[in-house]
Write an enzyme that holds these catalytic residues in place. Structure first.
Site, PDB file in Angstrom:
ATOM      1  N   ASP A  92      37.098  25.698  28.450  1.00 55.53           N
ATOM      2  CA  ASP A  92      36.327  26.823  27.756  1.00 55.53           C
ATOM      3  C   ASP A  92      35.719  26.627  26.423  1.00 55.53           C
ATOM      4  O   ASP A  92      34.466  26.875  26.075  1.00 55.53           O
ATOM      5  CB  ASP A  92      37.108  27.842  28.173  1.00 55.53           C
ATOM      6  N   TYR A  98      32.982  24.374  26.036  1.00 52.64           N
ATOM      7  CA  TYR A  98      31.790  24.970  26.793  1.00 52.64           C
ATOM      8  C   TYR A  98      31.124  25.996  26.062  1.00 52.64           C
ATOM      9  O   TYR A  98      29.886  25.850  25.609  1.00 52.64           O
ATOM     10  CB  TYR A  98      32.162  25.662  28.201  1.00 52.64           C
ATOM     11  N   ASP A  99      32.064  26.866  25.478  1.00 49.65           N
ATOM     12  CA  ASP A  99      31.469  27.867  24.417  1.00 49.65           C
ATOM     13  C   ASP A  99      30.688  26.813  23.145  1.00 49.65           C
ATOM     14  O   ASP A  99      29.824  27.452  22.503  1.00 49.65           O
ATOM     15  CB  ASP A  99      32.663  28.488  23.897  1.00 49.65           C
ATOM     16  N   LEU A 125      39.117  45.659  53.639  1.00 53.35           N
ATOM     17  CA  LEU A 125      39.632  45.035  54.648  1.00 53.35           C
ATOM     18  C   LEU A 125      40.911  45.611  55.158  1.00 53.35           C
ATOM     19  O   LEU A 125      41.487  46.211  54.440  1.00 53.35           O
ATOM     20  CB  LEU A 125      40.092  43.547  54.436  1.00 53.35           C
ATOM     21  N   ASP A 159      41.393  38.372  43.025  1.00 52.20           N
ATOM     22  CA  ASP A 159      41.673  40.002  42.480  1.00 52.20           C
ATOM     23  C   ASP A 159      40.912  40.313  41.300  1.00 52.20           C
ATOM     24  O   ASP A 159      40.955  40.008  40.300  1.00 52.20           O
ATOM     25  CB  ASP A 159      43.295  40.179  42.187  1.00 52.20           C
ATOM     26  N   ARG A 216      30.689  47.630  44.375  1.00 53.56           N
ATOM     27  CA  ARG A 216      30.783  48.172  46.003  1.00 53.56           C
ATOM     28  C   ARG A 216      30.663  49.780  45.723  1.00 53.56           C
ATOM     29  O   ARG A 216      30.189  50.108  46.888  1.00 53.56           O
ATOM     30  CB  ARG A 216      32.309  48.089  46.383  1.00 53.56           C
ATOM     31  N   GLU A 259      33.529  38.125  44.734  1.00 53.57           N
ATOM     32  CA  GLU A 259      34.385  38.838  43.858  1.00 53.57           C
ATOM     33  C   GLU A 259      34.090  38.410  42.334  1.00 53.57           C
ATOM     34  O   GLU A 259      34.236  37.243  41.997  1.00 53.57           O
ATOM     35  CB  GLU A 259      35.681  38.342  44.181  1.00 53.57           C
ATOM     36  N   LYS A 262      48.196  40.631  52.092  1.00 52.86           N
ATOM     37  CA  LYS A 262      48.669  40.751  50.617  1.00 52.86           C
ATOM     38  C   LYS A 262      50.039  40.082  50.567  1.00 52.86           C
ATOM     39  O   LYS A 262      51.041  40.525  51.163  1.00 52.86           O
ATOM     40  CB  LYS A 262      48.891  42.438  50.561  1.00 52.86           C
ATOM     41  N   CYS A 265      62.361  57.247  11.533  1.00 55.07           N
ATOM     42  CA  CYS A 265      62.016  55.741  11.411  1.00 55.07           C
ATOM     43  C   CYS A 265      63.349  55.217  11.541  1.00 55.07           C
ATOM     44  O   CYS A 265      64.368  55.313  10.909  1.00 55.07           O
ATOM     45  CB  CYS A 265      61.467  54.919  10.377  1.00 55.07           C
TER      46      CYS A 265
HETATM   47  P1  AMP Z   1      40.820  45.437  49.647  1.00 49.94           P
HETATM   48  O1  AMP Z   1      39.773  46.137  48.771  1.00 49.94           O
HETATM   49  O2  AMP Z   1      42.107  45.445  49.257  1.00 49.94           O
HETATM   50  O3  AMP Z   1      40.573  46.202  51.058  1.00 49.94           O
HETATM   51  O4  AMP Z   1      40.508  43.844  50.102  1.00 49.94           O
HETATM   52  C1  AMP Z   1      38.807  43.534  50.278  1.00 49.94           C
HETATM   53  C2  AMP Z   1      38.385  43.140  49.244  1.00 49.94           C
HETATM   54  O5  AMP Z   1      38.899  41.833  48.996  1.00 49.94           O
HETATM   55  C3  AMP Z   1      37.010  42.745  49.449  1.00 49.94           C
HETATM   56  O6  AMP Z   1      35.977  43.827  49.264  1.00 49.94           O
HETATM   57  C4  AMP Z   1      36.502  41.975  48.297  1.00 49.94           C
HETATM   58  O7  AMP Z   1      36.266  42.487  47.142  1.00 49.94           O
HETATM   59  C5  AMP Z   1      38.146  41.082  48.146  1.00 49.94           C
HETATM   60  N1  AMP Z   1      37.836  39.878  48.520  1.00 49.94           N
HETATM   61  C6  AMP Z   1      38.427  38.848  47.526  1.00 49.94           C
HETATM   62  N2  AMP Z   1      38.517  37.591  47.795  1.00 49.94           N
HETATM   63  C7  AMP Z   1      37.682  37.796  49.316  1.00 49.94           C
HETATM   64  C8  AMP Z   1      37.591  36.631  49.913  1.00 49.94           C
HETATM   65  N3  AMP Z   1      37.538  35.390  49.892  1.00 49.94           N
HETATM   66  N4  AMP Z   1      36.906  37.229  51.228  1.00 49.94           N
HETATM   67  C9  AMP Z   1      36.737  38.549  51.364  1.00 49.94           C
HETATM   68  N5  AMP Z   1      36.751  39.513  50.538  1.00 49.94           N
HETATM   69  C10 AMP Z   1      37.509  38.911  49.280  1.00 49.94           C
HETATM   70 ZN    ZN Z   2      60.448  52.978   8.042  1.00 47.84          ZN
END
Ligand code: AMP
Ligand code: ZN
Length: 664
Positions: A31, A34-35, A81, A113, A132, A166, A305, A399
């Protein structure tokens, strides 16, 4: 080299590195590198704006600020999902699928995430980026989406295309961002997800460019390419130059998919970004309609999860640490446990509100996690398990070090000890001054600071340069000897040559971190100019806000601080950036000198100035690192030591003859 040619070269390189990052597991450069390339390009384009082209990675800054985010309806809803927490859940998911459409295969991908985004290309151009939102309507964050490196502005595909992915900050970026925030004493982001979300909410896209958002595109909109398989769409996206999910694996059976999920969980810390699970999708998009959706989530995919890596341990004690600015931080002392790969024995409790809200008791069993994989944190205490001897934490009013009454600063959640003579603060200040990032005085660690402080030798920073008065007593301290004392004194002496920016940082002015110190040193070039600078002038400097400016003004207005600075100046520390040897002499420049005894004509200070004006360094004691000893009448142990070590010894006449030589 031709500027235009270099600009083209830089653009091509940056593009290549972006692609490499997403298509292979391994980035081609760091990085930092790159920067540096990006910065070179920015600098060149600033100097030669006529060479800026639309496709330059620098043109990703939207520039204009929108007052608030526009709301835009999604073409098809962005669903979440369904969740699976174990192999049984995954098998049940597959059963439901295969009951409706028996001939399916599965794709497994890591679940990044971050936060979901939907991006539209029209006639091959990036036109819109949405969050979203509530799933039906998103917020227009196009200006920030456009700063995502690796996401092309233009793609060869001319028909309408909507992709979803994501947006995230890599773990490396996250660490760097938090380091900078720590340096500037700003609140830290809890995890990369929060940092990415905070970045996406910014109205000014320069910030998101600087933070370095990235994206992992995981699908195209459902109503497009419905005859392709999911894997084929990913391949298609890649061919368009889009950073499509590179980690997808293909499986004929759910059993095989479950194995892949397990592998992802096992390797969860190896990814360059945080993942919180794995996504299992039906590969055949032609079956998606038939599989349908529930109101919340599609039936063709599910999210496994990971179990959160929370560990239970006992809170042995709660202590209140006093920072160098007087800030009080509650810290839980834990029975040591392994969390996400490292041993944790302390966890932050942030501030008073946190301690009270979580109702924390000493001897409670607590759940610990590493926020963003990095900072250990107490999530909550297990009240059902609270033992009889549990002690409710009472927040101190005084303190813990100097017992003065704590105060709250307007608009801040933290309590402060405002006593400038508070020992805990003084120790922290001294430790900060000698630390590696500041004055880098080797062999002068925390323990030494504490010991000397307790002996009364050190009260404030200038006392460091008076420590040689205690040389004899020091030799008799337990664990010390002639050699270690000399080494320390030499190290202290050589720190006088440390450049201005580190000295400035070392002073420990509230909110002035190393980055800010460097900026200030570069801008003002010397301390006097900085001390004279009014509040308004300080505000004009990049990155200096009102809080920082006020803190600088306050610091220099304090008589105690002014006195300290005068002392340091007197000891010969560098208060300007422009220090350069006026002249050079091969026998003096860059060599280390030690003075001993009384010289026939020059005073010690004169001799010192003379040597330093030729770029020589002065050290307080003789060691292997000494190059020359300048000896006069009644020279003592330093001379003997120099003879032992066979160091060159000269007298005043020799020094003066060298100087004459160079004046010829
Ligand atoms: P959740 O928000 O916990 O219901 O999880 C669904 C979210 O996971 C989706 O809306 C995406 O933002 C995220 N996500 C992350 N990686 C993926 C992936 N490879 N495929 C689909 N969704 C993903
Ligand atoms: Zn002090």
């Amino acid at each position: 080299m031709d500027v235009k040619q270099r600009i083209e070269e830089l653009k091509a390189l940056l593009k290549k590195y972006n692609q490499a990052y997403f298509e292979s597991d391994s980035p081609l450069i760091s990085d930092v590198a790159y920067d540096a390339l990006l910065k070179e390009l920015v600098d060149l384009e600033t100097a030669y704006p006529e060479y800026i082209t639309q496709d330059s990675p620098t043109q990703r800054v939207g520039g204009s600020l929108s007052a608030a985010f526009q709301k835009v309806p999604h073409r098809s809803p962005m669903l979440s999902l369904s969740n699976a927490f174990n192999a049984e859940d995954l098998k049940a998911f597959a059963e439901r699928v295969e009951k409706i459409t028996p001939n399916v295969t599965y794709v497994v991908e890591p679940k990044v995430d971050g936060l979901a985004a939907s991006i539209r290309y029209e006639k091959g151009e990036l036109k819109l980026g949405l969050t979203r939102g509530d799933g039906t309507t998103g917020e227009d964050v196009t200006h920030n989406i456009k700063t995502i490196q690796g996401l092309p502005f233009k793609i060869p595909h001319q028909s309408f295309l909507e992709v979803r992915g994501e947006v995230y900050l890599s773990k490396e970026r996250f660490k760097a961002i938090n380091l900078k925030r720590q340096d500037q004493e700003e609140p830290l982001f809890k995890n990369p997800r929060n940092a990415a979300a905070g970045t996406m909410r910014q109205l000014d896209s320069t910030l998101s460019l600087e933070r370095g958002l990235e994206i992992n595109i995981y699908s195209v909109s459902n109503d497009l390419f419905s005859s392709m398989t999911h894997l084929e769409t990913l391949q298609f996206l890649r061919e368009c130059g889009l950073p499509a999910q590179p980690y997808a694996t293909h499986h004929k059976t759910i059993e095989s998919a479950i194995k892949a999920v397990d592998e992802i969980e096992e390797n969860r810390h190896q990814y360059p970004f945080e993942i919180d699970g794995a996504v299992i999708k039906v590969n055949e998009r032609s079956l998606y309609d038939e599989l349908g959706t529930t109101s919340k989530s599609p039936r063709y995919a599910t999210a496994y999860k990971f179990k959160a890596e929370e560990v239970e341990t006992e809170i042995l004690d709660v202590i209140f640490s006093v920072g160098r600015t007087g800030q009080i931080t509650p810290v839980a002392v834990l029975a040591p446990v392994m969390v996400a790969g490292s041993l944790v024995s302390k966890a932050t409790l942030h501030n008073e509100a946190y301690v009270m809200d979580k109702d924390i008791h000493i001897h409670d069993q607590a759940l610990i996690k590493k926020a963003g994989d990095i900072i250990p944190e107490v999530i909550r205490v297990l009240k059902d398990k609270r033992p009889l001897n549990a002690i409710k934490v009472t927040y101190p009013t005084h303190c813990p070090s100097c017992q003065s009454t704590l105060s709250q600063v307007m608009g801040e959640a933290d309590w402060y000890c405002l006593n400038p003579l508070c020992s805990a603060q003084q120790k922290e200040k001294l430790e900060h001054f000698v630390s590696r990032q500041a004055m880098n005085i080797e062999t002068f660690g925390e323990k030494v600071v504490d010991a000397f402080f307790d002996l009364g030798w050190l009260k404030s920073i200038p006392d460091i340069y008076r420590l040689h008065h205690h040389q004899e007593a020091m030799k008799h301290l337990e664990g010390w000897g002639e050699k270690s004392v000399e080494t320390l004194l030499t190290n202290i002496e050589s720190s006088k040559a440390r450049p201005f920016e580190f000295l400035l940082f070392g002073l420990g002015i509230k909110h002035v971190g190393l980055t800010t110190s460097k900026m200030l040193a570069k801008h003002f070039k010397n301390l006097d100019a900085l001390m004279r600078a009014p509040f308004e002038t300080l505000l004009d400097i990049h990155d200096v806000g009102e809080r920082v400016a006020q803190s600088i003004v306050d610091y220099f207005n304090h008589p105690e601080n002014q006195k300290g600075i005068e002392d340091l100046r007197h000891f010969g520390l560098r208060f300007d950036t422009t220090f350069k040897a006026a002249k050079a002499h091969e026998k003096i420049t860059n060599l280390t000198f030690v003075l001993t005894g009384t010289l026939p004509s020059l005073s010690r200070d004169q001799a010192k100035d003379l040597i330093e004006s030729y770029g020589g360094k002065i050290s307080g004691s003789v060691s292997k690192k000494t190059d020359v000893v300048l000896a006069g009448e009644e020279a003592g142990s330093k001379l003997t030591k120099a003879q032992e070590l066979q160091i060159k010894i000269i007298d005043e006449a020799t020094l003066l003859s060298w100087i004459e030589e160079s004046n010829e």
